[in-house]
Scaffold this motif. Structure first.
Motif, PDB file in Angstrom:
ATOM      1  N   ASN A  50     -23.805 -11.068  -9.147  1.00 10.95           N
ATOM      2  CA  ASN A  50     -24.274  -9.955 -10.058  1.00 10.95           C
ATOM      3  C   ASN A  50     -24.834  -8.866  -9.438  1.00 10.95           C
ATOM      4  O   ASN A  50     -24.582  -7.732  -9.346  1.00 10.95           O
ATOM      5  N   LEU A  51     -25.847  -9.323  -8.593  1.00 13.87           N
ATOM      6  CA  LEU A  51     -26.879  -8.221  -7.939  1.00 13.87           C
ATOM      7  C   LEU A  51     -25.939  -7.508  -6.924  1.00 13.87           C
ATOM      8  O   LEU A  51     -26.020  -6.338  -6.810  1.00 13.87           O
ATOM      9  N   PHE A  52     -25.196  -8.543  -6.151  1.00 17.19           N
ATOM     10  CA  PHE A  52     -24.280  -7.597  -4.970  1.00 17.19           C
ATOM     11  C   PHE A  52     -23.066  -6.888  -6.015  1.00 17.19           C
ATOM     12  O   PHE A  52     -22.719  -5.641  -5.512  1.00 17.19           O
ATOM     13  N   ASN A  53     -22.590  -7.295  -6.924  1.00 19.87           N
ATOM     14  CA  ASN A  53     -21.592  -6.710  -7.679  1.00 19.87           C
ATOM     15  C   ASN A  53     -22.193  -5.226  -8.217  1.00 19.87           C
ATOM     16  O   ASN A  53     -21.416  -4.163  -8.048  1.00 19.87           O
ATOM     17  N   ASP A  54     -23.298  -5.291  -8.420  1.00 19.05           N
ATOM     18  CA  ASP A  54     -23.871  -4.200  -9.179  1.00 19.05           C
ATOM     19  C   ASP A  54     -24.296  -3.194  -7.981  1.00 19.05           C
ATOM     20  O   ASP A  54     -24.050  -1.867  -8.176  1.00 19.05           O
ATOM     21  N   PHE A  55     -24.578  -3.731  -6.803  1.00 16.29           N
ATOM     22  CA  PHE A  55     -25.072  -2.948  -5.731  1.00 16.29           C
ATOM     23  C   PHE A  55     -23.689  -2.033  -5.275  1.00 16.29           C
ATOM     24  O   PHE A  55     -23.589  -0.984  -5.019  1.00 16.29           O
ATOM     25  N   LYS A  56     -22.780  -2.891  -5.188  1.00 19.30           N
ATOM     26  CA  LYS A  56     -21.388  -2.073  -4.799  1.00 19.30           C
ATOM     27  C   LYS A  56     -20.985  -1.152  -5.768  1.00 19.30           C
ATOM     28  O   LYS A  56     -20.475  -0.063  -5.147  1.00 19.30           O
ATOM     29  N   LYS A  57     -21.330  -1.307  -7.062  1.00 19.91           N
ATOM     30  CA  LYS A  57     -21.000   0.032  -7.927  1.00 19.91           C
ATOM     31  C   LYS A  57     -21.974   1.116  -8.171  1.00 19.91           C
ATOM     32  O   LYS A  57     -21.779   1.996  -8.727  1.00 19.91           O
ATOM     33  N   ASP A  58     -23.272   0.683  -7.413  1.00 21.93           N
ATOM     34  CA  ASP A  58     -24.268   1.730  -7.495  1.00 21.93           C
ATOM     35  C   ASP A  58     -23.826   3.208  -6.850  1.00 21.93           C
ATOM     36  O   ASP A  58     -23.719   3.256  -5.630  1.00 21.93           O
ATOM     37  N   ASN A  59     -23.949   4.132  -7.772  1.00 23.38           N
ATOM     38  CA  ASN A  59     -23.561   5.476  -7.272  1.00 23.38           C
ATOM     39  C   ASN A  59     -24.617   6.228  -6.093  1.00 23.38           C
ATOM     40  O   ASN A  59     -24.117   6.674  -5.049  1.00 23.38           O
ATOM     41  N   ILE A  60     -25.708   5.807  -6.340  1.00 22.27           N
ATOM     42  CA  ILE A  60     -26.811   6.336  -5.309  1.00 22.27           C
ATOM     43  C   ILE A  60     -26.687   5.620  -3.937  1.00 22.27           C
ATOM     44  O   ILE A  60     -26.756   6.121  -3.017  1.00 22.27           O
ATOM     45  N   ALA A  61     -26.654   4.162  -4.040  1.00 19.35           N
ATOM     46  CA  ALA A  61     -26.438   3.520  -2.822  1.00 19.35           C
ATOM     47  C   ALA A  61     -25.075   4.033  -2.096  1.00 19.35           C
ATOM     48  O   ALA A  61     -25.116   4.123  -0.951  1.00 19.35           O
ATOM     49  N   ASN A  62     -24.079   4.056  -2.764  1.00 15.88           N
ATOM     50  CA  ASN A  62     -22.686   4.688  -2.412  1.00 15.88           C
ATOM     51  C   ASN A  62     -23.028   5.853  -1.581  1.00 15.88           C
ATOM     52  O   ASN A  62     -22.443   6.442  -0.508  1.00 15.88           O
ATOM     53  N   LYS A  63     -23.737   6.764  -2.159  1.00 13.12           N
ATOM     54  CA  LYS A  63     -23.732   8.263  -1.780  1.00 13.12           C
ATOM     55  C   LYS A  63     -24.539   8.263  -0.552  1.00 13.12           C
ATOM     56  O   LYS A  63     -24.230   8.807   0.440  1.00 13.12           O
ATOM     57  N   LEU A 114     -36.108 -17.975 -15.931  1.00 14.62           N
ATOM     58  CA  LEU A 114     -35.301 -19.226 -15.249  1.00 14.62           C
ATOM     59  C   LEU A 114     -34.786 -20.452 -16.111  1.00 14.62           C
ATOM     60  O   LEU A 114     -34.055 -21.200 -15.718  1.00 14.62           O
ATOM     61  N   ASP A 115     -35.159 -20.334 -17.458  1.00 17.35           N
ATOM     62  CA  ASP A 115     -34.766 -21.390 -18.289  1.00 17.35           C
ATOM     63  C   ASP A 115     -33.300 -21.592 -18.630  1.00 17.35           C
ATOM     64  O   ASP A 115     -32.729 -22.605 -18.788  1.00 17.35           O
ATOM     65  N   GLY A 116     -32.361 -20.401 -18.403  1.00 15.09           N
ATOM     66  CA  GLY A 116     -31.093 -20.604 -18.481  1.00 15.09           C
ATOM     67  C   GLY A 116     -30.114 -21.095 -17.412  1.00 15.09           C
ATOM     68  O   GLY A 116     -29.094 -21.403 -17.679  1.00 15.09           O
ATOM     69  N   TYR A 117     -31.175 -21.838 -16.405  1.00 10.20           N
ATOM     70  CA  TYR A 117     -30.383 -22.323 -15.237  1.00 10.20           C
ATOM     71  C   TYR A 117     -30.811 -23.860 -15.019  1.00 10.20           C
ATOM     72  O   TYR A 117     -31.895 -24.098 -15.196  1.00 10.20           O
ATOM     73  N   ASN A 118     -29.830 -24.644 -14.681  1.00 11.83           N
ATOM     74  CA  ASN A 118     -30.378 -25.819 -14.293  1.00 11.83           C
ATOM     75  C   ASN A 118     -30.475 -26.027 -12.915  1.00 11.83           C
ATOM     76  O   ASN A 118     -31.124 -27.241 -12.568  1.00 11.83           O
ATOM     77  N   LYS A 119     -30.026 -25.322 -11.990  1.00 14.33           N
ATOM     78  CA  LYS A 119     -30.207 -25.492 -10.501  1.00 14.33           C
ATOM     79  C   LYS A 119     -30.026 -24.367  -9.845  1.00 14.33           C
ATOM     80  O   LYS A 119     -29.706 -23.189 -10.287  1.00 14.33           O
ATOM     81  N   ALA A 120     -30.589 -24.234  -8.430  1.00 14.36           N
ATOM     82  CA  ALA A 120     -30.649 -22.772  -7.924  1.00 14.36           C
ATOM     83  C   ALA A 120     -29.020 -22.428  -7.686  1.00 14.36           C
ATOM     84  O   ALA A 120     -28.872 -21.196  -7.532  1.00 14.36           O
ATOM     85  N   ASP A 121     -28.078 -23.295  -7.472  1.00 11.67           N
ATOM     86  CA  ASP A 121     -26.885 -23.100  -7.358  1.00 11.67           C
ATOM     87  C   ASP A 121     -26.186 -21.962  -8.470  1.00 11.67           C
ATOM     88  O   ASP A 121     -25.476 -21.094  -8.439  1.00 11.67           O
ATOM     89  N   ASP A 122     -26.401 -22.553  -9.918  1.00 11.85           N
ATOM     90  CA  ASP A 122     -26.342 -21.717 -10.916  1.00 11.85           C
ATOM     91  C   ASP A 122     -27.058 -20.496 -11.004  1.00 11.85           C
ATOM     92  O   ASP A 122     -26.291 -19.395 -11.217  1.00 11.85           O
ATOM     93  N   PHE A 123     -28.180 -20.281 -10.407  1.00 15.67           N
ATOM     94  CA  PHE A 123     -28.893 -18.975 -10.325  1.00 15.67           C
ATOM     95  C   PHE A 123     -28.196 -18.106  -9.284  1.00 15.67           C
ATOM     96  O   PHE A 123     -27.910 -17.092  -9.428  1.00 15.67           O
ATOM     97  N   ASN A 124     -27.540 -18.742  -8.110  1.00 11.78           N
ATOM     98  CA  ASN A 124     -26.964 -17.947  -7.126  1.00 11.78           C
ATOM     99  C   ASN A 124     -25.644 -17.479  -7.902  1.00 11.78           C
ATOM    100  O   ASN A 124     -25.239 -16.264  -7.719  1.00 11.78           O
ATOM    101  N   GLU A 125     -24.969 -18.345  -8.384  1.00 10.34           N
ATOM    102  CA  GLU A 125     -23.714 -17.946  -9.104  1.00 10.34           C
ATOM    103  C   GLU A 125     -23.700 -16.844  -9.740  1.00 10.34           C
ATOM    104  O   GLU A 125     -22.768 -15.898  -9.959  1.00 10.34           O
ATOM    105  N   TYR A 126     -24.649 -16.821 -10.923  1.00  9.96           N
ATOM    106  CA  TYR A 126     -24.899 -15.739 -11.769  1.00  9.96           C
ATOM    107  C   TYR A 126     -25.471 -14.613 -11.412  1.00  9.96           C
ATOM    108  O   TYR A 126     -25.125 -13.397 -10.978  1.00  9.96           O
TER     109      TYR A 126
END
Length: 130
Positions: free
Chosen positions: A90-103, A74-86
């Motif tokens: 990114n978690l959702f973007n990776d999910f959209k690209k996930d071949n297994i989830a897509n299949k 958590l050290d790289g983040y100053n607040k929860a909004d920064d955590f959410n933004e990155y």
């Protein structure tokens, strides 16, 4: 041992954290749903306590931040909004690209446009918080 994880010397709080990790492990290992579930509470300390303000502390976003805290990431983040933004976006973007989830979704993820996927992400994100 608890000092190594940044939990201090309080064994009761550390046991509480281990209980939460055990619950997460069991839900994941047995195919349990993580989204929109109620989890055991854990005592917030340090940066984890500051980040969880405004969140329901039994929901999956709290658990996600908790895991990052336990991994000392958590050290790289100053607040929860920064955590959410990155991290969350990114978690959702990776999910959209996930071949297994897509299949497994019969290629449904590929069919969603950017705006549709954003609406879904925002809906899930809101459920993760409250």
């Amino acid at each position: 041992m608890s000092i190594h994880f940044g939990v201090g010397k309080n064994d009761k709080i550390f046991k509480n954290y281990l209980d939460r990790l055990n619950e997460i492990r069991n839900r994941v290992a047995h195919g349990g749903r993580m989204f929109n579930r109620t989890f055991r509470s854990s005592t917030g300390i340090g940066k984890y306590q500051a980040f969880r303000k405004g969140l329901n502390n039994h929901k999956s976003l709290d658990v996600y931040i908790f895991l990052f805290y336990m991994l000392n990431q958590l050290d790289g983040y100053n607040k929860a909004d920064d955590f959410n933004e990155y991290e969350i976006i990114n978690l959702f973007n990776d999910f959209k690209k996930d071949n297994i989830a897509n299949k497994e979704s019969f290629r449904l993820l590929e069919k969603f446009g950017v705006k549709d996927f954003e609406k879904i992400r925002e809906f899930i994100y809101q459920k993760m918080k409250v």
